[in-house]
Design an enzyme around this catalytic site. Structure first.
Site, PDB file in Angstrom:
ATOM      1  N   CYS A  45       0.812  -1.223   0.000  1.00  0.00           N
ATOM      2  CA  CYS A  45       0.000   0.000   0.000  1.00  0.00           C
ATOM      3  C   CYS A  45       0.839   1.264   0.000  1.00  0.00           C
ATOM      4  O   CYS A  45       0.397   2.288  -0.486  1.00  0.00           O
ATOM      5  CB  CYS A  45      -0.947   0.006   1.200  1.00  0.00           C
ATOM      6  SG  CYS A  45      -0.123   0.207   2.801  1.00  0.00           S
ATOM      7  N   THR A 282       5.688   8.521  10.083  1.00  0.00           N
ATOM      8  CA  THR A 282       4.376   7.945   9.785  1.00  0.00           C
ATOM      9  C   THR A 282       3.392   8.986   9.265  1.00  0.00           C
ATOM     10  O   THR A 282       2.437   8.636   8.564  1.00  0.00           O
ATOM     11  CB  THR A 282       3.788   7.272  11.036  1.00  0.00           C
ATOM     12  OG1 THR A 282       3.739   8.222  12.101  1.00  0.00           O
ATOM     13  CG2 THR A 282       4.651   6.095  11.461  1.00  0.00           C
ATOM     14  N   GLN A 788      -5.654 -12.821 -13.867  1.00  0.00           N
ATOM     15  CA  GLN A 788      -6.424 -14.063 -13.853  1.00  0.00           C
ATOM     16  C   GLN A 788      -6.697 -14.555 -15.272  1.00  0.00           C
ATOM     17  O   GLN A 788      -7.234 -15.648 -15.437  1.00  0.00           O
ATOM     18  CB  GLN A 788      -7.764 -13.837 -13.155  1.00  0.00           C
ATOM     19  CG  GLN A 788      -7.667 -13.466 -11.689  1.00  0.00           C
ATOM     20  CD  GLN A 788      -9.004 -13.049 -11.106  1.00  0.00           C
ATOM     21  OE1 GLN A 788      -9.111 -11.994 -10.530  1.00  0.00           O
ATOM     22  NE2 GLN A 788     -10.021 -13.878 -11.251  1.00  0.00           N
ATOM     23  N   ARG A 901     -26.236 -12.936 -13.843  1.00  0.00           N
ATOM     24  CA  ARG A 901     -26.102 -13.847 -12.700  1.00  0.00           C
ATOM     25  C   ARG A 901     -26.922 -13.353 -11.508  1.00  0.00           C
ATOM     26  O   ARG A 901     -27.517 -14.147 -10.775  1.00  0.00           O
ATOM     27  CB  ARG A 901     -24.632 -14.028 -12.312  1.00  0.00           C
ATOM     28  CG  ARG A 901     -24.444 -15.054 -11.191  1.00  0.00           C
ATOM     29  CD  ARG A 901     -22.985 -15.371 -10.933  1.00  0.00           C
ATOM     30  NE  ARG A 901     -22.422 -16.322 -11.877  1.00  0.00           N
ATOM     31  CZ  ARG A 901     -22.361 -17.635 -11.668  1.00  0.00           C
ATOM     32  NH1 ARG A 901     -22.891 -18.151 -10.578  1.00  0.00           N
ATOM     33  NH2 ARG A 901     -21.810 -18.428 -12.559  1.00  0.00           N
ATOM     34  N   PHE A 935     -19.840 -12.406  -8.360  1.00  0.00           N
ATOM     35  CA  PHE A 935     -20.188 -11.933  -9.696  1.00  0.00           C
ATOM     36  C   PHE A 935     -21.676 -11.646  -9.865  1.00  0.00           C
ATOM     37  O   PHE A 935     -22.317 -12.143 -10.769  1.00  0.00           O
ATOM     38  CB  PHE A 935     -19.726 -12.973 -10.721  1.00  0.00           C
ATOM     39  CG  PHE A 935     -19.614 -12.444 -12.128  1.00  0.00           C
ATOM     40  CD1 PHE A 935     -18.629 -11.541 -12.465  1.00  0.00           C
ATOM     41  CD2 PHE A 935     -20.492 -12.859 -13.108  1.00  0.00           C
ATOM     42  CE1 PHE A 935     -18.518 -11.051 -13.760  1.00  0.00           C
ATOM     43  CE2 PHE A 935     -20.394 -12.376 -14.413  1.00  0.00           C
ATOM     44  CZ  PHE A 935     -19.396 -11.468 -14.736  1.00  0.00           C
ATOM     45  N   GLU A1289     -16.569 -19.097  -4.744  1.00  0.00           N
ATOM     46  CA  GLU A1289     -17.565 -18.035  -4.588  1.00  0.00           C
ATOM     47  C   GLU A1289     -18.761 -18.387  -3.701  1.00  0.00           C
ATOM     48  O   GLU A1289     -19.287 -17.513  -3.013  1.00  0.00           O
ATOM     49  CB  GLU A1289     -18.061 -17.608  -5.966  1.00  0.00           C
ATOM     50  CG  GLU A1289     -17.004 -16.931  -6.806  1.00  0.00           C
ATOM     51  CD  GLU A1289     -17.456 -16.705  -8.244  1.00  0.00           C
ATOM     52  OE1 GLU A1289     -17.679 -15.548  -8.609  1.00  0.00           O
ATOM     53  OE2 GLU A1289     -17.596 -17.698  -8.981  1.00  0.00           O
TER      54      GLU A1289
END
Length: 1353
Positions: A45, A282, A788, A901, A935, A1289
């Site tokens: 991050c 910080t 992916q 879906r 999804f 899922e």
């Protein structure tokens, strides 16, 4: 002050001496370590919020003559801040060649690492705790030390289990001086507290100690495995090294000074009055990175002894301003044990506040003075300093010291009573007196490591007069309600001199409302919530003080016992869980709880991700030039300022794209680089390349784009009103006759309503990135991407470069999480990087910063559902009429499939005779939303469960009764006319209801609620039915390539991507079982488009089914070829068989292929088989809420799924736990806040929540106290490989059980004030929404009982 010319700036890294050259003042420790090739330390991050960059720093404390070890965020630590120290990264703890550390082995074998990107950070946090512990840490200390580490995959339970074993070990196994001295009777190294011969030498001799830089350790064996028996010692050279001033330079004229005395510091301050003082960096680090502020002179005050001084005397405590917050916490805990209780009321308040202040890594370096002088209006500590009568000692450059009460120090926003020639020297905190009470308050989105929404510090000093108590003095201070920490002066004046009774409470509550004024539209929003918290906090304070004084004077007017739970502290409960499953072993490996194949590489930091790939020579770094407005015409793009920026190489725009600039996964409706019009903030206008990542970003910011702004659509509601829908996206499903049912009188009751739900950020720990290079003179393009869908990258790059796909190769080793977010949107990153790489014929690396990744790569779709439901008086559902809309953003992407879906899952598990569903994809001026675990399915089911709850409320029944009455059964026909086969819903629901003790727990919750006014509990059960397969038919195909080598080992390559879900492990198990060999003989290397072409994305939970079957097909082909040889000889091993086949010239390679059968759905008729099969599940949750603040915790969650015969039950359980906790974030914690009509204080179209500082995923403290998972036994699934079922899922939606349990708890709270009607609750059910739904006398002045906080949809 000048640098000592004879003193080198040095540090040690993993026992190796490193000289720090001049010129690196701009560099962080993380950047330095990764440049050394120590890539196990990750950049997650860049703001100290995720913990993936955690390392251990060891330094020598000359005052106590001991070595101190502590975890830090390397992404924030300036490189020069660790000069003279020893830094141990994950590589210095243990690795596979020399052996794993027990921590690493325990985490790996406990299934505590899935994607693995966060894993080194967890190991290092725990390692630092062990190295710093004189005694074995408690479980609470372990969980506390991990508060600054985030994991998006596991749900945390296996991580806690892995580390819990170290809380049970004997004290003598830890590195404390006394315990080891007693155990070994040997000399102790003063740096480590471990046996070492240098401990018997003189100081000068110790500097030349010839002991190895490792020392033996003794930890409890785990599973009898072999571990490294070495631990890095503190380098003896650093023991003798005298602290000297430093002056070192950096990029852009930055100069770093390190004074080592107060006089040095004051001289520097006199010379550089505008210099930034820092200790932990910080705050300054965030300002420089995220706010782009420039500070040419940085002065590190960390090593100034006078600023680290401690003085405890009869009057109180004086602490130096550079003292770290972790040290302050230890000091307060010490004095609370040693001093009389009445003296330490303020200390106890600070202890509680510090416990929830940031994460351990931040507390270990952040200092008192930084927190004070930053003067943040949401500082957790400043209200307490002000309330506790603290005094700040300030010194000027002449050495003159003055004191100022803390309550008078803060003048305005980030403005304090301190001149440019002054610094904060120390803080004095007086002891509290008898009958003086100090209390802390804080409410945030999340308990661990989160900034406050509102906080407070309150003090009252009482005097006894006869039988009564009067207020002698009072301080009421709030944070988060004004530009500075705000004293409620009128309230303080009201209290003083008054009798401490309930009348005073009521008077004070009225005055607070005039003391704290927050205007509508004020920055930060949540105005009604913040105002109500000011009253809730004071009420809690009054309750708490009354409870304490009642112990002293029982005659004081008190409150009913039912009120007292409101002031109980939130404890750190030990998180536990049970996993119940059967092992159905098939062959050598399938069905066994095998450890993730990469687990041991991940726990050692050896697993490589895209950003870890060694760079080819001459690599350039890229940064994107992004739109700053939501909708506008581009008038001009001026790169003249960028060209003069250091390291600039080139800016590439749409005109430079060699091929086609229009791209998209289904419809090519997006521009790679915007040409004439931008349609969202964050749309890519161009890509800039430079010699370094930082130079690229700096130059990109200098590109000047001029716009002519156009009207923007910034919500689903605005899109509906404007009929702004993506073309050809209306979808309809119909079963029966809804209108006739409504009109026929069959329905005893009809309800209508609307459900809204916000989006969700994927927050994979590894940001998106690609490394692209050309080969063979630019004839081919290769890339390594975090994706992916490698085939999608291949296709996009081919498209934009005008190359055939055969000349483009995409490889993916592993992902640091994906969850759908790297299915399509990541391809844009690769395509953007490919343009300069191709045109310049040089490698280009593009890694997105976390804030950019969150801003531009899309999220889970927000949804709006408008329902009309008819049902009988018994609760039988007869008809559903549903309009459903999702927020597609500025392009189609996968939004239509997502909507479809959602429509398919809008029945969840319920039998509904008459259904009509109409869906549309809304076009809005936001970045395109995309796939995310589930999804669309979870959104459709959540709409359903909302109206189920409403039916129950209408009929005054419990929701579970309505659910059971309407369950689908074997052979039920869905509203899209698919027949349910092998429906195990009833069985698992019944089993879960018993195993979770649902009825008993519900009764106990009712009993608890009857005795507690301000804390309420709720319980709920939720079922799910999730369809498995892609709803686009052609995507249901998979390929694999299997090679058998003559030594009997097997190499498997398939089209799926490993992203932590264990796909490679399961596929390897399939191959091992097929060949009847051990799992260790099977290797899966990477996913590559030149090995397996045309692969579908790793998505839809279908990958294990598809790629497992494809691998099995390939294995069976090879086995069939081997059979003639195998039948003729009795081979002892598979390697003998493989070798014999080779000599017989038998092909030992095969390409496997699989298509998912029986899939056919027609949207014109609305009929067909949309799915191959369904995964059924159910969950039970019990929650407890604080009705005064909206804080909540999940006491227990029990989950049961039908996964057939699991291929790997422990991997599947890991998926279930991870999905549930991720789902918990969606329904209760994670809120995307956009610049829209609901948040006018945010720049239009911009995302406010674009980092872990503002967007809060669940942390360890948010997981259920008890998380139990069981798999339904004895139910093989004939429709998938080895009778298994998909898992990724389906469990996600089950977290809705916690959401509806929260709603039940709110219902109990509302009933206290006579509100018994149904009420809406939108997701996420954040503390704001929970608290404002719990209508009472403290929220009533600011909002009605039907008030709904604003939500971006």
């Amino acid at each position: 002050m000048e640098q000592n010319e004879f003193m080198e700036a040095i540090m040690y890294v993993n026992g190796v001496r490193r000289v720090l050259p001049d010129g690196l003042a701009h560099m962080t420790l993380l950047e330095y370590l990764r440049d050394l090739g120590l890539t196990g330390t990750k950049l997650g991050c860049g703001e100290g919020g995720c913990g993936s960059c955690t390392v251990m720093v060891s330094s020598y404390d000359r005052e106590s003559k001991t070595c101190v070890h502590y975890a830090v965020n390397a992404c924030l630590a300036p490189l020069y801040s660790v000069e003279g120290m020893h830094v141990i990264s994950i590589e210095g703890v243990g690795h596979r060649k020399l052996g794993l550390h027990p921590l690493q082995e325990s985490l790996a074998s406990s299934h505590g690492s899935q994607c693995g990107f966060c894993t080194p950070g967890f190991v290092m946090s725990m390692y630092a705790l062990l190295r710093s512990s004189k005694n074995s840490p408690s479980e609470e200390e372990i969980e506390e030390c991990l508060a600054g580490n985030l994991c998006r995959c596991t749900g945390y339970r296996p991580i806690i289990d892995a580390f819990r074993v170290f809380a049970k070990s004997d004290d003598a196994l830890y590195s404390g001086l006394s315990s080891l001295s007693l155990q070994d009777g040997s000399n102790i190294c003063p740096s480590t507290g471990k046996p070492c011969s240098c401990g018997s030498k003189t100081t000068s001799e110790a500097a030349t100690c010839n002991e190895d830089r490792f020392q033996s350790i003794s930890y409890s064996d785990i599973d009898g495995a072999k571990y490294t028996d070495k631990e890095l010692i503190f380098p003896p050279e650093l023991l003798l090294r005298k602290l000297a001033p430093l002056k070192l330079g950096g990029n852009e004229g930055i100069t770093w000074y390190r004074p080592v005395s107060l006089q040095n510091l004051l001289e520097l301050k006199a010379n550089f009055p505008d210099a930034k003082l820092l200790v932990g960096n910080t705050e300054v680090g965030i300002e420089m990175r995220l706010k782009r502020l420039q500070y040419p002179v940085l002065i590190s005050a960390a090593q100034v002894p006078e600023l680290n001084a401690l003085n405890v005397n009869d009057n109180g405590i004086e602490v130096g301003s550079a003292l770290r917050l972790s040290e302050l916490l230890r000091l307060f805990r010490k004095v609370v044990k040693e001093r009389p209780a009445h003296e330490t009321s303020a200390c106890k308040a600070f202890i509680e506040q510090l416990k929830w202040f940031a994460g351990t890594q931040i507390r270990n370096v952040a200092c008192i003075g930084g927190n004070i002088c930053t003067a943040s209006p949401i500082s957790d500590l400043n209200p307490l300093w002000m309330a506790s009568r603290a005094e700040f000692r300030i010194i000027n450059c002449n050495g003159d010291v003055r004191s100022i009460p803390a309550k008078d120090f803060f003048l305005g926003y980030r403005k304090v009573d301190m001149g440019s020639n002054e610094i904060l020297l120390s803080v004095f905190l007086p002891w509290t007196r008898p009958l003086e009470y100090v209390k802390e308050f804080k409410q945030a989105h999340r308990r661990d490591d989160d900034i406050a929404i509102v906080n407070g510090g309150m003090r009252v000093f009482l005097e006894e007069k006869g039988q009564q108590l009067f207020v002698s003095d009072a301080s009421i201070v709030y944070g988060g309600v004004a530009p500075l920490s705000l004293r409620a002066r009128n309230t303080e004046e009201l209290l003083i001199g008054k009798n401490w009774n309930k009348c005073l409470l009521q008077d004070a509550l009225k005055v607070i409302q005039s003391d704290v004024l927050i205007k509508e539209g004020a920055p930060g929003g949540m105005v009604e919530f913040r105002k109500s918290l000011t009253l809730s906090f004071f009420f809690k304070f009054f309750l708490w003080v009354t409870h304490h004084v009642n112990n002293v004077n029982p005659t004081i007017e008190t409150f009913p016992p039912s009120h007292m739970s409101a002031v109980q502290l939130v404890p750190r409960f030990s998180r536990i869980g049970k996993q119940d499953y059967e092992t159905v072993k098939q062959g050598t490996s399938v069905g066994l709880p095998e450890v993730h194949l990469s687990a041991r590489m991940q726990v050692t930091g050896e697993a490589e991700y895209t950003d870890d790939t060694p760079l080819p020579p001459c690599t350039l770094h890229a940064a994107l030039v992004l739109s700053k407005v939501p909708h506008a015409r581009i008038l001009s793009v001026d790169d003249s300022a960028a060209k003069s920026s250091s390291g600039f190489v080139g800016l590439f725009l749409a005109k430079d794209v060699p091929g086609n600039n229009m791209i998209g996964p289904i419809v090519a409706d997006e521009e790679l680089f915007a040409t004439d019009v931008v349609t969202c903030v964050g749309q890519v206008i161009g890509v800039l390349v430079a010699d370094t990542h930082e130079n690229a970003k700096t130059a990109a910011r200098k590109v000047d784009v001029r716009y002519q702004e156009l009207p923007a659509i910034l919500s689903i509601k605005e899109a509906i009103n404007a009929k702004s829908f993506h073309p050809n996206t209306e979808r309809r499903l119909r079963k029966g006759d809804v209108e006739l049912c409504f009109q026929s009188g069959q329905c005893d009751r009809i309800i209508e309503g609307e459900v809204q739900m916000g989006g969700q950020e994927h927050f994979y720990l590894e940001p998106n990135g690609s490394l692209v290079w050309t080969i063979d003179g630019g004839n081919e393009v290769h890339m390594i991407s975090s994706t992916q869908a490698p085939q999608q990258h291949q296709k996009y790059v081919s498209h934009v470069l005008g190359l055939p796909m055969s000349k483009v190769v995409c490889k993916t080793k592993r992902l640091g999480g994906g969850f759908g977010g790297k299915e399509t949107r990541s391809a844009f990153i690769a395509a953007a990087a490919s343009v300069p790489s191709y045109l310049l014929n040089r490698p280009v690396k593009l890694i997105l910063d976390r804030d950019v990744d969150m801003m531009i790569t899309g999220h889970r779709h927000s949804f709006v559902g408008k329902y009309k439901v008819g049902f009988t008086n018994e609760g039988k559902i007869l008809a559903l009429d549903l309009e459903i809309y999702n927020n597609g953003g500025n392009s189609m992407d996968l939004s239509l499939s997502n909507l479809e879906r959602a429509m398919f899952h809008s029945d969840n598990v319920y039998e509904i005779p008459h259904v009509r569903i109409v869906g549309n994809v809304c076009f809005t001026n936001f970045p395109s939303n995309t796939a995310f675990r589930g999804f669309g399915g979870p959104q459709g089911m959540l709409i359903t469960e909302n109206w189920i709850q409403r039916i129950a409320a209408e009929l005054d029944k419990i929701p579970e009764e309505i659910k059971e009455m309407n369950f689908q059964v074997e052979g039920s026909i869905t509203h899209y006319f698919q027949s349910l086969q092998h429906c195990t819903l009833h069985q698992l629901w019944k089993e879960l209801k018993v195993s979770s003790n649902f009825l008993k727990t519900r009764r106990e919750a009712d009993e608890f609620n009857s005795h507690n006014r301000w804390k309420k509990r709720g319980v709920a059960m939720v079922p799910t039915k999730f369809g498995i397969s892609f709803t686009t038919k052609f995507m249901n195909q998979a390929g694999a390539l299997v090679h058998v080598y003559t030594d009997g080992t097997v190499l498997v390559t398939h089209g799926g991507v490993e992203m932590g879900q264990g796909l490679h492990t399961k596929v390897a198990q399939v191959a091992a079982t097929a060949f009847n060999i051990l799992l260790s003989s099977v290797f899966v290397s990477e996913t590559s488009t030149d090995k397996v072409p045309n692969a579908s994305p790793t998505a839809a939970s279908a990958s294990s089914d598809m790629y497992g079957a494809a691998v099995l097909d390939a294995c069976e082909q090879i086995i069939a070829r081997m059979e003639p040889v195998a039948s003729k000889h009795n081979f002892n091993t598979f390697s003998e068989l493989a070798s014999a086949c080779y000599f017989q010239r038998i092909d030992l390679s095969a390409h496997g292929f699989h298509i998912v059968p029986e899939l056919e759905f027609d949207w014109v008729s609305g009929k067909g088989n949309a799915y191959r099969y369904y995964t059924y599940g159910a969950a039970f949750a019990e929650v407890e809420i604080d009705t005064l603040t909206g804080d909540f915790h999940t006491r227990k969650a029990d989950i049961m799924l039908d996964l057939g015969y699991s291929l790997n039950p422990t991997i599947d359980i890991g998926q279930i736990e991870g999905a549930f906790v991720q789902g918990l974030g969606w329904v209760a914690l994670e809120e995307l806040k956009w610049g829209d009509a609901a948040h006018k204080w945010i720049k239009p179209g911009s995302l406010l929540t674009c980092g872990p500082g503002s967007y809060k995923i669940p942390s360890i403290n948010d997981m259920p106290f008890q998380l139990n998972v069981s798999l339904l036994k004895g139910n093989p699934n004939a429709k998938a490989i080895h009778s298994s079922k998909a898992v990724g899922e389906p469990p996600f939606f089950l977290a809705a059980s916690a959401f509806f349990a929260i709603k039940e708890a709110i219902k109990a709270a509302r009933s206290e004030v006579g509100l018994t009607n149904w009420f809406p609750l939108e997701t996420p059910a954040t503390p704001e929404r929970i608290r404002m739904a719990c209508f009472d006398e403290f929220s009533a002045p600011f909002a009605n009982s039907d008030f709904c906080p604003k939500l971006s949809v």
